[in-house]
Enzyme design. Structure first.
Site, short mmCIF file in Angstrom:
data_model
loop_
_atom_site.label_atom_id
_atom_site.label_comp_id
_atom_site.label_asym_id
_atom_site.label_seq_id
_atom_site.Cartn_x
_atom_site.Cartn_y
_atom_site.Cartn_z
N HIS A 1 0.84 -1.20 0.00
CA HIS A 1 0.00 0.00 0.00
C HIS A 1 0.88 1.26 0.00
O HIS A 1 0.70 2.16 -0.82
CB HIS A 1 -0.91 -0.02 1.23
N GLU A 2 1.84 1.31 0.94
CA GLU A 2 2.69 2.49 1.03
C GLU A 2 3.54 2.69 -0.21
O GLU A 2 3.67 3.80 -0.74
CB GLU A 2 3.58 2.40 2.28
N HIS B 1 1.73 4.19 -3.06
CA HIS B 1 1.56 5.64 -3.02
C HIS B 1 2.65 6.31 -3.85
O HIS B 1 2.41 7.33 -4.51
CB HIS B 1 1.63 6.14 -1.59
N GLU C 1 -6.17 6.84 -2.53
CA GLU C 1 -6.13 5.89 -1.42
C GLU C 1 -6.57 4.49 -1.88
O GLU C 1 -5.97 3.49 -1.49
CB GLU C 1 -7.03 6.39 -0.30
N HIS D 1 -9.87 8.12 3.17
CA HIS D 1 -9.80 6.71 3.53
C HIS D 1 -11.16 6.04 3.47
O HIS D 1 -11.26 4.82 3.34
CB HIS D 1 -9.20 6.55 4.92
#
Length: 681
Positions: free
Chosen positions: A371-372, A375, A395, A459
């Site tokens: 996920h990170e 980004h 997101e 989110h």
């Protein structure tokens, strides 16, 4: 003689731009990174996934040298590209990214400047046979970048004070100016204006590093926008069991440097909150013992997650590294004390992980790491603004790829699922952070789109795209996958048939990297994913229909229809340039799944950008070649055509390829077909 000056007034979205990401509080996960800123590979070299057919529109893997060569080529012709796009004399293009398809098509992503000033919200993507050729273009804004002035009448000190006040309002600790006000053109919302951008450092209220960007109108002093550029999103690991790690030997010791993946390194911050920390090193090549109390265990998780994500993007999507340049990011673990979060930051090009409540649950599971790192991908490509609907899409992109990387890993200790953060137990009750099959199960996220979706936390607005992706992959209803039971509803109560995750992830990646811009909202995401699907799998197959139906199931757009179906819309979002006083051009739409003839009240919606609409002759051409005149040189000097026409097409077979034909029959003004649609009532 008529003026050739562009004065377009095409409506646009109201999202802005940002630059990085993390977990929001204890209930919403990891955020993104956004900011404002390949020579030919042999056919057949693009990676494929099980269940997905090879397509001429799939991206090929570019070596760093090939990518650099294409970027140099695009840079060498950027002035010509700007002219082809109709940009003004004061506008310049800056090459940011490039992709190449199996069939040779090149996609170049640009930033823009005006009179030497950065244009925030001015990004665009062009597509053509060579780097810089603009056969098609997707723009973050359709508004002409022609600010009334570039002179600032408000002192920079006022913008600086406004930025510090904004940080104080957010309860930031140690707020100070990291970057003095710089002049920019703000084009992300409405009419472009000269502005200041100020960056404030310090810490956010939860201890996350702060990089608060505040945009101030340089002529009125009004605060136009603000965003955070850092947002919350053989090793014996905490979550993934015993795994192989790629490390580096230096003399008699080893360290967590992955030479096979761009030199990615993993560091121990040891409860610190700044710097890189200490590179994990040891006398043997064994890392951790599986317990959070051993500092190396979380390091092994982070190193493993980064390697999996690198391999996923390279082997599934043909991208070498987050930026496509073969350079690895780095990871930092053990950030702060009891820090219940993780984040990506563009400024360090790194992922950072806290250890959770009581320092007992490091946020380093596979899906959180992916996920990170994703980004960073979003930041390097679409740059989706971390606010409003584009923020929700930002997101969701990290959730989507967090899930697909977890499936790709095929790790028996952390099996693939459509649950986000299920291993880290951030809520302390054994529940995931988010559910993709039914986002509202977390009590905050939204299952489907509504008019106010852009005003809630990103989110939770991300639930719309997460739900879309699940439905596109797996379909609606009840099913069990890897031991997890899902039951996905639809907003219209109608079923959706999935096409499989392998195809769904290809569609989302292509849309992100070639169709989305910093201001993409949910309606534009539907358009972009349909365009990507058409390029990958065609417009007349199950995949295209499923994308339409999955979006309709989350209340974005209409269903695909079917035999006897009604209220069906078919659309094209491709830009087609209209030459000045030249030959007619056409934009096709293929209609499938209808029975019999078209209706007597066929709705034809036309969106054409042009600086003298009275130059244009516009026709609808039926599949058998019959032409229906929609507009014949009316409108005089007015800009653009945004109209819906009713056509009696009852003598025409519904299925087949329909075309919008446009010809400019007078000199001096230019434009393009921005998109059009056919609606069968």
């Amino acid at each position: 003689m008529r003026s050739r000056t562009s004065h377009r007034r095409t409506p646009r979205t109201t999202q802005r731009r940002v630059a990085a990401v993390a977990l929001a509080g204890v209930a919403a996960l990891i955020a993104t990174a956004v900011q404002s800123g390949a020579a030919t590979a042999a056919p057949g070299t693009a990676p494929r996934t099980a269940g997905s057919a090879a397509s001429a529109s799939e991206s090929v893997t570019l070596t760093p040298a090939q990518r650099a060569a294409l970027m140099r080529q695009a840079d060498s012709v950027k002035a010509e590209t700007a002219k082809d796009l109709g940009l003004g004399a004061k506008e310049k293009l800056v090459v940011r990214d490039v992709l190449k398809d199996r069939d040779g098509t090149v996609h170049v992503r640009y930033e823009r400047t005006y009179d030497g000033l950065p244009v925030l919200g001015g990004d665009l993507v062009v597509q053509g046979d060579t780097a810089g050729e603009a056969d098609k273009v997707v723009k973050a804004t359709r508004a002409a970048v022609k600010p009334a002035t570039t002179a600032a009448t408000v002192p920079a000190a006022k913008a600086e004070q406004q930025a510090l006040s904004a940080a104080k309002a957010e309860k930031a600790a140690g707020a100070d100016v990291d970057r003095a006000p710089r002049k920019v053109i703000w084009a992300a919302d409405g009419t472009p204006v000269v502005a200041y951008e100020t960056v404030v450092g310090g810490l956010q209220h939860d201890g996350t590093p702060q990089e608060l960007h505040v945009v101030t109108d340089a002529t009125t002093g009004e605060k136009l926008y603000e965003w955070q550029a850092v947002q919350n999103g053989t090793g014996h690991t905490v979550y993934s069991g015993t795994v192989d790690l790629t490390t580096t030997q230096s003399g008699s010791s080893y360290n967590l440097t992955d030479g096979a993946r761009g030199g990615h390194r993993t560091y121990n911050l040891n409860r610190g909150t700044s710097g890189t920390g200490t590179l994990f090193s040891g006398s043997d090549d064994v890392w951790g013992n599986g317990s959070p109390s051993n500092a190396e265990s979380a390091g092994a998780d982070a190193h493993y997650g980064a390697a999996l994500t690198w391999d996923y993007y390279k082997n599934v999507h043909g991208r070498s590294g987050i930026r496509g340049d073969g350079v690895g990011a780095y990871s930092r673990v053990h950030y702060g004390n009891n820090y219940v979060n993780a984040f990506w930051s563009d400024s360090c090009f790194c992922m950072t992980y806290g250890d959770g409540s009581g320092n007992a649950n490091p946020l380093t599971s596979i899906d959180v790491a992916a996920h990170e790192m994703s980004h960073g991908l979003t930041s390097a490509t679409a740059g989706l603004v971390y606010s409003g609907e584009s923020g929700g899409l930002n997101e969701a992109t990290s959730d989507i790829f967090g899930s697909t990387v977890e499936f790709y890993a095929n790790n028996s200790s952390d099996v693939g699922d459509y649950l986000i953060g299920e291993e880290i137990d951030i809520n302390g009750d054994g529940t995931p952070l988010r559910y993709m099959d039914k986002p509202s199960k977390d009590g905050r996220s939204k299952d489907s789109w509504y008019s106010g979706i852009g005003s809630i936390d990103v989110h939770y607005s991300s639930g719309v795209a997460n739900h879309f992706f699940y439905l596109l992959s797996e379909g609606s209803g009840t099913k069990t996958i890897n031991g997890v039971t899902y039951d996905s509803p639809t907003s219209d109560g109608l079923p959706v048939t999935g096409i499989g995750r392998a195809k769904a992830e290809k569609i989302w990646f292509r849309a992100l990297t070639t169709k989305f811009t910093s201001t993409t909202n949910y309606a534009a995401a539907r358009t972009g994913t349909l365009a990507a699907t058409g390029e990958l799998y065609g417009t007349d197959g199950a995949e295209y229909k499923a994308v339409q139906d999955a979006w309709a199931a989350v209340n974005v757009g209409a269903r695909s229809g079917g035999p006897g179906g009604g209220g069906t819309t078919f659309e094209s979002s491709a830009d087609v340039a209209i030459p000045d006083a030249g030959a007619a051009v056409t934009s096709p739409i293929t209609v499938t799944g209808r029975t019999g003839n078209a209706p007597a009240n066929l709705q034809v919606s036309v969106d054409i950008v042009h600086t003298w609409s009275g130059d244009l002759v516009v026709d609808l051409v039926a599949p058998d070649g019959t032409s229906y005149r929609l507009r014949n040189r009316t409108g005089g000097s007015a800009d653009d055509i945004n109209e819906t026409y009713t056509v009696n097409a009852s003598s025409e077979t519904a299925n087949g390829t329909w075309q919008l034909r446009v010809q400019d029959v007078a000199r001096y003004d230019t434009g393009y077909i921005n998109g059009w649609s056919l609606t069968f009532p």
